[in-house]
Design an enzyme around this catalytic site. Structure first.
Site, PDB file in Angstrom:
ATOM      1  N   GLY A 181       4.135   0.445   2.194  1.00  0.00           N
ATOM      2  CA  GLY A 181       5.232  -0.803   2.012  1.00  0.00           C
ATOM      3  C   GLY A 181       5.506  -0.155   0.518  1.00  0.00           C
ATOM      4  N   GLY A 232       0.452  -1.263   0.036  1.00  0.00           N
ATOM      5  CA  GLY A 232       0.099   0.120  -0.594  1.00  0.00           C
ATOM      6  C   GLY A 232       0.928   1.490   0.276  1.00  0.00           C
ATOM      7  N   LEU A 233       0.151   2.298  -0.267  1.00  0.00           N
ATOM      8  CA  LEU A 233       1.583   3.524   0.598  1.00  0.00           C
ATOM      9  C   LEU A 233       2.395   3.111   1.352  1.00  0.00           C
ATOM     10  CD1 LEU A 233      -1.377   6.267   0.047  1.00  0.00           C
ATOM     11  CD2 LEU A 233       0.196   5.597  -1.327  1.00  0.00           C
ATOM     12  N   SER A 236     -17.971  10.103  -0.300  1.00  0.00           N
ATOM     13  CA  SER A 236     -16.988  11.067   0.245  1.00  0.00           C
ATOM     14  C   SER A 236     -18.035  12.248   1.177  1.00  0.00           C
ATOM     15  CB  SER A 236     -15.956  11.711  -0.420  1.00  0.00           C
ATOM     16  OG  SER A 236     -14.870  12.989  -0.136  1.00  0.00           O
ATOM     17  N   ARG A 256     -16.679  13.152  12.587  1.00  0.00           N
ATOM     18  CA  ARG A 256     -16.681  12.472  12.069  1.00  0.00           C
ATOM     19  C   ARG A 256     -17.397  11.701  13.440  1.00  0.00           C
ATOM     20  NH1 ARG A 256     -12.132   9.761   8.471  1.00  0.00           N
ATOM     21  NH2 ARG A 256     -12.169  11.671   6.425  1.00  0.00           N
TER      22      ARG A 256
HETATM   23  C1  LIG Z   1     -12.406   3.709   1.313  1.00  0.00           C
HETATM   24  C2  LIG Z   1     -11.595   4.892   2.191  1.00  0.00           C
HETATM   25  C3  LIG Z   1     -10.905   6.013   2.115  1.00  0.00           C
HETATM   26  C4  LIG Z   1     -10.307   5.869   2.808  1.00  0.00           C
HETATM   27  N1  LIG Z   1     -10.288   7.766   2.200  1.00  0.00           N
HETATM   28  C5  LIG Z   1      -8.880   8.190   2.334  1.00  0.00           C
HETATM   29  C6  LIG Z   1      -8.900   9.872   2.435  1.00  0.00           C
HETATM   30  O1  LIG Z   1      -8.978  10.211   1.319  1.00  0.00           O
HETATM   31  N2  LIG Z   1      -7.796  10.008   2.600  1.00  0.00           N
HETATM   32  C7  LIG Z   1      -7.171   9.780   3.482  1.00  0.00           C
HETATM   33  O2  LIG Z   1      -6.171  10.406   3.587  1.00  0.00           O
HETATM   34  N3  LIG Z   1      -6.872   8.553   3.821  1.00  0.00           N
HETATM   35  C8  LIG Z   1      -8.393   7.543   3.797  1.00  0.00           C
HETATM   36  N4  LIG Z   1      -7.999   5.950   3.768  1.00  0.00           N
HETATM   37  C9  LIG Z   1      -7.469   5.535   4.596  1.00  0.00           C
HETATM   38  C10 LIG Z   1      -6.615   5.236   4.376  1.00  0.00           C
HETATM   39  O3  LIG Z   1      -6.833   5.024   2.419  1.00  0.00           O
HETATM   40  C11 LIG Z   1      -5.673   3.826   4.959  1.00  0.00           C
HETATM   41  O4  LIG Z   1      -5.318   4.157   5.986  1.00  0.00           O
HETATM   42  C12 LIG Z   1      -4.380   3.865   4.114  1.00  0.00           C
HETATM   43  O5  LIG Z   1      -4.039   3.693   2.530  1.00  0.00           O
HETATM   44  C13 LIG Z   1      -3.258   2.374   4.402  1.00  0.00           C
HETATM   45  O6  LIG Z   1      -2.108   2.459   3.993  1.00  0.00           O
HETATM   46  P1  LIG Z   1      -1.367   1.082   4.196  1.00  0.00           P
HETATM   47  O7  LIG Z   1      -0.242   1.833   3.391  1.00  0.00           O
HETATM   48  O8  LIG Z   1      -0.993   0.855   5.872  1.00  0.00           O
HETATM   49  O9  LIG Z   1      -2.326  -0.461   3.683  1.00  0.00           O
HETATM   50  P2  LIG Z   1      -2.743  -0.653   2.692  1.00  0.00           P
HETATM   51  O10 LIG Z   1      -3.240   0.249   1.934  1.00  0.00           O
HETATM   52  O11 LIG Z   1      -3.909  -1.090   3.416  1.00  0.00           O
HETATM   53  O12 LIG Z   1      -2.068  -1.910   1.767  1.00  0.00           O
HETATM   54  C14 LIG Z   1      -1.458  -3.565   3.042  1.00  0.00           C
HETATM   55  C15 LIG Z   1      -0.675  -3.939   2.232  1.00  0.00           C
HETATM   56  O13 LIG Z   1      -0.398  -5.075   2.691  1.00  0.00           O
HETATM   57  C16 LIG Z   1      -0.474  -5.986   2.437  1.00  0.00           C
HETATM   58  N5  LIG Z   1      -0.817  -7.058   2.913  1.00  0.00           N
HETATM   59  C17 LIG Z   1      -2.166  -6.885   4.533  1.00  0.00           C
HETATM   60  N6  LIG Z   1      -1.917  -8.880   4.936  1.00  0.00           N
HETATM   61  C18 LIG Z   1      -0.310  -8.938   4.410  1.00  0.00           C
HETATM   62  C19 LIG Z   1      -0.056 -10.433   5.028  1.00  0.00           C
HETATM   63  N7  LIG Z   1      -0.712 -11.028   5.652  1.00  0.00           N
HETATM   64  N8  LIG Z   1       0.717 -11.401   3.847  1.00  0.00           N
HETATM   65  C20 LIG Z   1       1.027 -10.148   2.694  1.00  0.00           C
HETATM   66  N9  LIG Z   1       0.503  -9.140   2.749  1.00  0.00           N
HETATM   67  C21 LIG Z   1      -0.181  -8.579   3.309  1.00  0.00           C
HETATM   68  C22 LIG Z   1      -1.824  -6.263   1.185  1.00  0.00           C
HETATM   69  O14 LIG Z   1      -1.600  -7.093   0.416  1.00  0.00           O
HETATM   70  C23 LIG Z   1      -1.688  -4.490   1.042  1.00  0.00           C
HETATM   71  O15 LIG Z   1      -0.664  -4.478  -0.198  1.00  0.00           O
HETATM   72  C24 LIG Z   1      -9.804   6.034   2.926  1.00  0.00           C
HETATM   73  C25 LIG Z   1      -9.769   4.448   3.424  1.00  0.00           C
HETATM   74  C26 LIG Z   1     -10.611   4.163   3.049  1.00  0.00           C
HETATM   75  C27 LIG Z   1     -11.324   2.727   2.943  1.00  0.00           C
END
Ligand SMILES: Cc1cc2nc3c(=O)[nH]c(=O)nc-3n(C[C@H](O)[C@H](O)[C@H](O)COP(=O)(O)OP(=O)(O)OC[C@H]3O[C@@H](n4cnc5c(N)ncnc54)[C@H](O)[C@@H]3O)c2cc1C
Ligand code: FES
Lengths: 636, 256
Positions: free
Chosen positions: A45, A42-43, A284, A330
């Protein structure tokens, strides 16, 4: 367990700068020799993997989707904050810092939040340079909007697809490093355990989701960017695959879990329509800028909305919070929606309130509303089958984000040396409530600009013995994973994993959701172990472990949710105060607002695993506020 | 409502697949298409039958995981909509539906409706990026970008990489996908330094992945859930032509 937060001292503006100078560096020629595992694309990683690889480390990156581009971050809509003050409206690093600490209801670490606000500037620059097509003015400069009730316009956005564009930027940077041979990408691969040797994180055990093969990956450090655990509630706005397995297994290997009960509910989601419902869709928050929220004054009023005359409508947010009106934060908006529905005044299937654009359309014209929200209105119509230009939208709160996560120090390291947690997977910067557009900022700050420095300090100052697959800890983890997989396949009971998940989710939503109380939490704490026991006796997972088996993947995740749910309730029960997203009914002001207890609860709760069947130990990291002084939030 | 479903079942890449008939009579018009399949799967499991595998994650039309053919149309009958966002109210009681995986040499079937789209990642790996290591960026407003260019770049960047374009194309070409990335980056000032090398690299990779050649049929545009326009292919072709002349050496070397 001792919680060493490693917060630098000195004036807050200089802490990160000084800390960077004081950290040890790895000699450029030696970086090649270090192997780093990053779980998650994700963002957090993807940005971490790309940046570490650019520095010269050997990186392995893992995700369970078929491509790193599909991580849940892709779904973020609204935008990303940065204190650029491009709009000249009085924004500053200090103001973003202040807003975030206050918005988090004084349960976040000041030093971390300040650093986040500082780094926000670099994030925008980096993303623009990568080609992220942010919205622009006619003169060619970047444009901003105000978001989530902020008083300044500091949110950068790319239509309603900001997360997608930021993630594609990070994904492209990641694949550039794959092409250069510095990152090895493992898609459709799930981490199922952490390998800890001599107290240090040294690798992971994975399952190849196509072939079912269990593999070992050894390394010098492990980074978890595996996202949040909102799906413990079954229905949430998270992607279906989002889960807590990686952080839960790390917890069981000794990483403390911070503030698990801090979960965020988003007020504007499309309501549930039936039992078959598989997820909830976010609308949104920006819609609240123009939409007016109301319910009928009378209970059980089933007339269609246009037949309810103005004087029989209750615009309850405008009535209760005259100065913020529909733009209250919120948590406040969500709780009030629940309250009116509990009174029997909900609309649609009874769990919903109206978000009405009639006045806005009258004032600005349909065209102008279409320009602002066209794609959201289309999405609503696709899902709900009603035209929001004609009939008010029906919305209801849903689980959206989890502020809790693995406890990390200022370097983003967990209580297991060499194990880091970044993005939504850690507990760090949002306290008890996250402000809109701050999660994207935090994920990218962690991955692009913090972890790449702090991990070097660890590697340069730690003596790491060579380890190989014959080590007993490695064998142990590997057989443990194989055993669990086989156990799941052997039960052949009568219920699907999904049905257990739905039942758990319903229980948690009722007892540990928008508002919580002691008897409810106790009830949940009693019910969860029963459910877990039934799961291990009666779950039905077909097929084998040596193939693509989505039911098996899901069953493993549900098994972990069934354990994690207990910790979440325990934390909610122990936190005898209301703060941010954690609302304990016993602790509210006479007019129903959250009542914090700074004397007793101004700390981070870091839970430590004590072994199967034993109550986890509570460790406390006191929170000290030197700059922003705790006050009761008021939006009246 | 009731549906008759003919669904492609294939145990793994080495097995021969076949269409299997399912009568589904628990369909509710408010369900999404994937929820309809979830319900069917729960029933299959209860009967001890292997559930149908399909890719999905966000269920919001943005991650690009989902996708299969419904009666020969990628993502089904509703324009500009992924199958996870398609709702059953667009179907009638008694409808007969044929569900098949994406069919393309470059997308081998993994199981049932799941295919391997890793070729798309390899196309991006070959050059679908701007080379800017972390920390090298100037101020975000240092380079103004005309709003029109930013908007057009965004139109192209909105691609979700689902593969519907390839599945719909009689040649199984990846031109819409590749053109979208070339257009997104090529329209921005930041993308200029690598613009021509990028198009050469990507086009070569596309060929290596065994995608077909584009013959301007336009089926891809018709099924694209993000409604990306054929114009992106024209832009790619123009850049490729130009690159082939100005960088003849590179082009030839790449062809080898
Ligand atoms: C609908 C929605 C809208 C949002 N809008 C906003 C916004 O406008 N602004 C804002 O700031 N935030 C927003 N958020 C929050 C934000 O999107 C998330 O908090 C953020 O993107 C999380 O990023 P991350 O990299 O931590 O994890 P994620 O993007 O969730 O990535 C997780 C990664 O880990 C991997 N993974 C997980 N478990 C395992 C495992 N056991 N083995 C291997 N791989 C694994 C997955 O494959 C994935 O690649 C929103 C969230 C949602 C649900
Ligand atoms: S599941 Fe994400 S686009 Fe359909």
């Amino acid at each position: 367990m001792e919680l060493k937060s490693r917060i630098p001292s000195g004036p807050i503006e200089q802490r990160w700068e000084r800390h960077r100078f004081e950290m040890k560096l790895v000699n450029p020629a030696n970086k090649r020799k270090y192997n780093i595992i990053v779980v998650g694309s994700g963002l957090a990683g993807a940005s971490a993997s790309a940046s570490l690889a650019e520095l010269g480390y050997n990186v392995k990156c893992f995700c369970f989707q078929d491509s790193p581009r599909r991580a849940h971050s892709i779904a973020a809509q609204g935008g990303i904050n940065a204190a650029k003050n491009y709009q000249n409206d009085g924004d500053s690093i200090y103001r973003l810092f202040y807003d975030t600490v206050k918005g988090g209801d004084f349960r976040a670490r000041e030093s971390n939040v300040y650093r986040l606000a500082q780094i926000s500037l670099n994030i925008i620059d980096q993303c623009v340079a990568q080609g992220v097509p942010f919205a622009r003015e006619y003169g060619g400069t970047l444009t901003n909007r105000s978001f989530g009730g902020a008083q300044v316009s500091r949110t950068f956005y790319a239509r309603g697809q900001t997360g997608q564009q930021l993630l594609l930027g990070a994904y492209q940077a990641l694949l550039r490093q794959v092409g250069a041979g510095n990152v090895k990408m493992f898609s459709r691969t799930e981490m199922l355990d952490l390998i800890v040797i001599d107290g240090k994180a040294r690798g992971i055990v994975t399952r190849n989701l196509i072939t079912g093969k269990i593999d070992l990956h050894l390394a010098d450090a492990v980074v978890l960017g595996t996202g949040g655990y909102g799906n413990v509630f079954y229905l949430s706005t998270n992607a279906k695959g989002s889960n807590c397995t990686a952080i839960w297994r790390a917890y069981k290997r000794g990483a403390a879990f911070g503030n698990p009960c801090f979960t965020q509910i988003h007020p504007t989601c499309i309501p549930v329509t039936g039992d078959y419902q598989s997820k909830l869709t976010l609308m949104s928050e920006s819609l609240r800028n123009d939409g007016r929220i109301w319910v009928p004054k009378k209970r059980g009023d089933t007339r269609p909305p246009h037949q309810i005359p103005e004087e029989e409508r209750d615009y309850y947010l405008e009535r209760k919070y005259p100065s913020f009106g529909n733009l209250v934060p919120r948590d406040v908006a969500s709780r009030n929606a629940k309250a009116v529905c509990d009174e029997g005044r909900g609309v649609g299937s009874e769990l919903g309130v109206y978000l009405d654009f009639a006045d806005a359309i009258r004032r600005w014209g349909k065209q102008s509303i279409r320009e602002r929200y066209g794609n959201l209105f289309d999405m609503y119509e696709r899902i709900a089958g009603e035209n929001p230009y004609e009939v008010p939208m029906r919305i209801y709160p849903a689980i959206h984000y989890t502020m809790g996560g693995l406890w990390v120090d200022y370097n983003l390291m967990t209580t297991i040396p060499g194990l880091y947690a970044i993005g939504e997977a850690n507990f760090s910067d949002h306290g008890a409530n996250r402000l809109g557009a701050s999660a994207l900022m935090q994920g990218l700050a962690d991955g692009y600009f913090i972890l790449p420095y702090t991990i070097g300090d660890y590697l340069a100052s730690t003596k790491l013995e060579t380890v190989d697959a014959s080590h007993s800890a490695v064998r142990d983890a590997e057989t443990g994973v194989a055993r669990q997989t086989n156990r799941l396949l052997e039960i052949r009971g009568k219920r699907t994993a999904a049905s257990f998940h739905r039942e758990l989710g319903r229980l948690l939503w009722d007892e540990c959701g928008m508002s919580r109380n002691k008897p409810g939490l106790k009830k949940a704490l009693q019910r969860i172990p029963e459910l877990r026991e039934e799961f291990w006796k009666n779950v039905n997972v077909l097929g084998s472990g040596e193939e693509l088996n989505q039911a098996l993947e899901n069953a493993g995740r549900v098994a972990d949710f069934l354990e994690f749910g207990g910790l979440m309730c325990l934390d909610a029960l122990h936190r005898n105060e209301s703060c941010g997203g954690h609302f304990r009914e016993e602790h509210q002001t006479p007019d129903g607002e959250a009542l914090r207890d700074d004397t007793h609860f101004s700390y981070v709760a870091a839970w430590e695993y004590a072994g199967p069947g034993k109550a986890p130990a509570l460790n406390k990291e006191p929170l000290i506020f030197e700059y922003v002084h705790p006050a009761q939030r008021s939006y009246k | 409502m009731k549906l008759t479903l003919h669904i492609w079942r294939q145990k793994n890449p080495n097995h021969v697949g076949r269409m299997v008939l399912y009568e589904h009579n628990k369909v509710n018009r408010h369900m999404s298409f994937l929820e309809m399949l979830d319900v069917l799967n729960e029933e299959l499991i209860a009967k001890g039958e292997d559930p149908i595998a399909f890719d999905h994650d966000c269920r919001e039309g943005i991650c690009g995981s989902c996708g299969f053919m419904i009666n020969g149309v990628a993502h089904g009958p509703q324009r500009g909509t992924t199958v996870c966002q398609l709702h059953m109210r667009h179907f009638k009681d008694g409808d007969v539906l044929y569900l098949e995986p994406w069919r393309a040499r470059a997308f081998p079937v993994v199981k049932d409706l799941v295919v391997d789209r890793s070729a798309f990642d390899r196309i991006i790996t070959s050059g679908g990026f701007i080379s800017v290591p972390t920390g090298n960026a100037p101020d975000g407003n240092a380079i103004p970008v005309p709003k029109r260019n930013a908007d057009l770049a965004m139109d192209a960047a909105t691609c979700i990489g689902c593969g519907a374009c390839v599945a719909a194309c009689p040649n199984a070409a990846a031109a819409l996908f590749t053109g979208a990335k070339i257009t997104h980056l090529g329209l921005l000032p930041q993308g200029q330094p690598e613009r021509y090398q990028r198009v050469l690299n990507l086009v070569v990779q596309v060929k290596q992945e065994l995608f077909g050649s584009c013959t301007n049929i336009g089926e891809c545009e018709a099924v694209c859930p993000k409604e990306i326009k054929l114009e992106v292919i024209a832009r790619m072709n123009r850049d490729y032509l130009r690159a082939s002349w100005t960088r003849r050496g590179d082009a030839l070397r790449n062809e080898e």
